[in-house]
Design a protein around this motif. Sequence first.
Motif, PDB file in Angstrom:
ATOM      1  N   SER A  63       0.823  -1.223   0.000  1.00 46.03           N
ATOM      2  CA  SER A  63       0.000   0.000   0.000  1.00 46.03           C
ATOM      3  C   SER A  63       0.850   1.264   0.000  1.00 46.03           C
ATOM      4  CB  SER A  63      -0.935  -0.001   1.212  1.00 46.03           C
ATOM      5  OG  SER A  63      -0.187  -0.040   2.430  1.00 46.03           O
ATOM      6  N   ILE A  66       1.543   2.790  -3.447  1.00 50.79           N
ATOM      7  CA  ILE A  66       0.441   3.470  -4.141  1.00 50.79           C
ATOM      8  C   ILE A  66       0.638   4.983  -4.081  1.00 50.79           C
ATOM      9  CG2 ILE A  66      -2.074   3.814  -4.174  1.00 50.79           C
ATOM     10  CD1 ILE A  66      -2.393   1.056  -2.987  1.00 50.79           C
ATOM     11  N   THR A 270       0.202   7.300   1.673  1.00 47.50           N
ATOM     12  CA  THR A 270      -0.736   7.052   0.574  1.00 47.50           C
ATOM     13  C   THR A 270      -1.971   7.929   0.705  1.00 47.50           C
ATOM     14  OG1 THR A 270       0.044   4.764   0.437  1.00 47.50           O
ATOM     15  CG2 THR A 270      -2.060   5.275  -0.612  1.00 47.50           C
ATOM     16  N   SER A 306       4.809   6.139 -13.457  1.00 45.82           N
ATOM     17  CA  SER A 306       4.469   5.054 -12.523  1.00 45.82           C
ATOM     18  C   SER A 306       4.806   3.698 -13.117  1.00 45.82           C
ATOM     19  CB  SER A 306       2.973   5.123 -12.165  1.00 45.82           C
ATOM     20  OG  SER A 306       2.636   6.370 -11.608  1.00 45.82           O
TER      21      SER A 306
END
Length: 459
Positions: A63, A66, A270, A306
């Motif tokens: 996570s 992200i 995040t 990304s």
Amino acid sequence: MIELLPLLLFFGAIFVLLLGYSVAYSLAGTGLIFAAIGIMTGHFEASFLEAVPNRLFGIMNNSVLIAVPLFVFMGVMLEKSKIAEDLLDTMATLFGPIRGGLGISVTVVGMLLAASTGIVGATVVTMGLLSLPTMLRRGYDPGVATGTICASGTLGQIIPPSIVLVLLGDVISSAYQQAQLEQGIYSPKTITVGDLFLGALIPGLLLVCAYIAYLIFKAIVHPETVPAIPKEERDKVDNMFHRVIFALLPPVFLVGLVLGSILGGWATPTEAASVGALGAMLLAMARRCFTLSILKDVMRSTTQVSSMVFIILVGASIFSLVFRGFGGDDLVREFLTDLPGGVFGAVALVMLVIFLLGFFLDFIEITFVVVPIVAPILLAMGLDPVWLGVMIALNLQTSFLTPPFGFALFYLRGVAPASISTMQIYKGVIPFIMIQLVALMALAQWPALATWLPTLVYG
């Protein structure tokens, strides 16, 4: 012979990279080729490759990572919607009456843009396109102008919130846990991205202040190299207060909100990155700069960056797995622990290697390939993980600024006018490199610069 295989693997990957092949495929391809050779010769256990799917799923389930596309989206949106351009114009007008004021405004805006974007190339190119023509037109020395732009563009390596620190935080956290397990220590303490953000805050701000102090010094000693904006040009600006309120405060507030929510423990990186991405869109809407065309450009740029980050992470994971399968981590551990000078010698050598690799590899490859190999070994020697992470980030920033291979210099050369020579760019960054080296030595001498704030906030 088997002891040479990890070295051959490492230098083989460097050789393939220098041939011009894609980083991700060079790392993964070299690793798989050496693994196949090792399996055929009996020097590599095929069972090591069974961990590849778990590693890939671990990347997808992480996570923390992200935050990377969200921070990139935030920075690109601030750039594409002309918010960064207006911010630079406002800061230049605000500091215009003093000599060196334009350079100071470039440094401050570069810091904000670098922190929000976190990608050195994007920041240097943007600042080069926006500010270099203005600085040259107003009589700035080309060396000072190019040096200021390159140095401020690389601040994204150390100023939080930074993608470099997000990625380093994830890697350093895993390395810290691995070092504890190898020592038989089972401590509930973990290292988070917020720890690295706090650790980098004081060194980063001191670096910005040092850049500004250098520009002030130039204004006193050589005032002709950093002239003030002419009064007649400043008088053309209407309602300066209005410009400061609507051009300067919103993006500064957004960056402060994102960083403050992480440091205050109110949001994870995040969550804060998602707030930053949404806030950047709202700022663009408020300025009537939010269109479907801009949104497509921002999403396309975010997807490209990304995708690059995550495909490199996949390639680096395969490479590091094969490297460990050949016993490379044991080889590195023995080499570092046997060095003269103990911990100091090991840290000095690792920092030198990372500095040199920064000439050829981006921070993403170094973070995912080199740091996972050396960090557990150094942390097992008793080093503070936050200090080590900040040292690596600051070291990479210096490397990206150093001639003749510094990435920031290549990026600026690509957008600088033909009237600016490469040698002028090289000479312009020398004073800033000296500042960086002093900062690196100060951090090595006084680790509390990086460790005091995290200890104060998190205990």
